[in-house]
Design a protein around this motif. Sequence first.
Motif, mmCIF file in Angstrom:
data_model
loop_
_atom_site.group_PDB
_atom_site.id
_atom_site.type_symbol
_atom_site.label_atom_id
_atom_site.label_comp_id
_atom_site.label_asym_id
_atom_site.label_seq_id
_atom_site.Cartn_x
_atom_site.Cartn_y
_atom_site.Cartn_z
ATOM 1 N N GLY A 44 0.818 -1.201 0.000
ATOM 2 C CA GLY A 44 0.000 0.000 0.000
ATOM 3 C C GLY A 44 0.848 1.246 0.000
ATOM 4 N N LEU A 45 0.191 2.392 0.051
ATOM 5 C CA LEU A 45 0.899 3.674 0.030
ATOM 6 C C LEU A 45 1.823 3.818 1.229
ATOM 7 N N ALA A 46 1.398 3.363 2.394
ATOM 8 C CA ALA A 46 2.236 3.470 3.591
ATOM 9 C C ALA A 46 3.524 2.688 3.423
ATOM 10 N N ASP A 47 3.433 1.484 2.846
ATOM 11 C CA ASP A 47 4.639 0.677 2.612
ATOM 12 C C ASP A 47 5.564 1.366 1.618
ATOM 13 N N LEU A 48 4.981 1.930 0.568
ATOM 14 C CA LEU A 48 5.793 2.608 -0.449
ATOM 15 C C LEU A 48 6.490 3.833 0.128
ATOM 16 N N CYS A 49 5.819 4.550 1.017
ATOM 17 C CA CYS A 49 6.433 5.736 1.621
ATOM 18 C C CYS A 49 7.573 5.353 2.558
ATOM 19 N N ARG A 50 7.391 4.289 3.319
ATOM 20 C CA ARG A 50 8.472 3.825 4.192
ATOM 21 C C ARG A 50 9.664 3.347 3.373
ATOM 22 N N LEU A 51 9.384 2.664 2.258
ATOM 23 C CA LEU A 51 10.469 2.198 1.390
ATOM 24 C C LEU A 51 11.202 3.378 0.757
ATOM 25 N N GLU A 52 10.465 4.396 0.346
ATOM 26 C CA GLU A 52 11.099 5.581 -0.250
ATOM 27 C C GLU A 52 11.989 6.285 0.764
#
Length: 260
Positions: A28-36
């Motif tokens: 999800g978006l939260a996972d993508l933001c943490r990865l970024e």
Amino acid sequence: MTYALIAVNVLVFLRTPGVASSLVGESGLADLCRLEAFTDRWAAVPRELIHDVTPRLVATGQTGVGPAGPGCLLAPPDYVKSPPLSVLTSMFLHGSWLHLLGNMLFLWIFGDNIEDRLGHLRYLLFYGVCGYAAAYGFALADAGSGTPLVGASGAIAGVLGAYLVLFPKARVWVLVPFLFFLPLRLPSWAVLGLWFVLQAVYSYGTGVSQAGSVAYLAHVIGFGTGILLARPLRRHTCPPPEPHGPQWGRQARPGGPWRW
């Protein structure tokens, strides 16, 4: 050292944000933001390497809603990032399971023979020098890029270059796609030579292949660095042990940061 490098790469990947959700295909978006945010901090960025600067704004790992809709929040970094040190940390980051397993397969197949020839500490130093040469060479070809560079392929390409010089007549099992995967036992000079030609063709003209997100030029530079460093060691080198079972390489898939 080869096994230690493989272990560290796997452990770092397992600690990378979003890995657990990627196993079930639910990022999800939260996972993508943490990865970024994780990538902004630990990956090498060509613009930062060449100009020795750090970004004014980085992803915080938090989500928010802006004029364009939901997205990742940006803020000034609350840490000090060293561009030269980021090359080292980026060598232990990978963008996907396929990226990780492909790199570790090549390292497992060819790394131990080079380590036996160089010795543990010299091998580790050799690995690092090839990785740094590949990262900075790639950055020079695209000095204005802000796209993160992740992966161990530059260092591993140096291992492949050294193997070509030190053990050109050694034979390895490969799976050749011809109607179906046909196992063949080929000399290393043919396997690694073809691999290098493909990397050079993909990177020709622009310095960075536009067909996906693979930093082919980093492979070429790492391979060439490995050849140059290994040439003085060519004499009096014993053949490596025969490999057991078929060996194969990887196909990187596009998406995300540059993978090498």
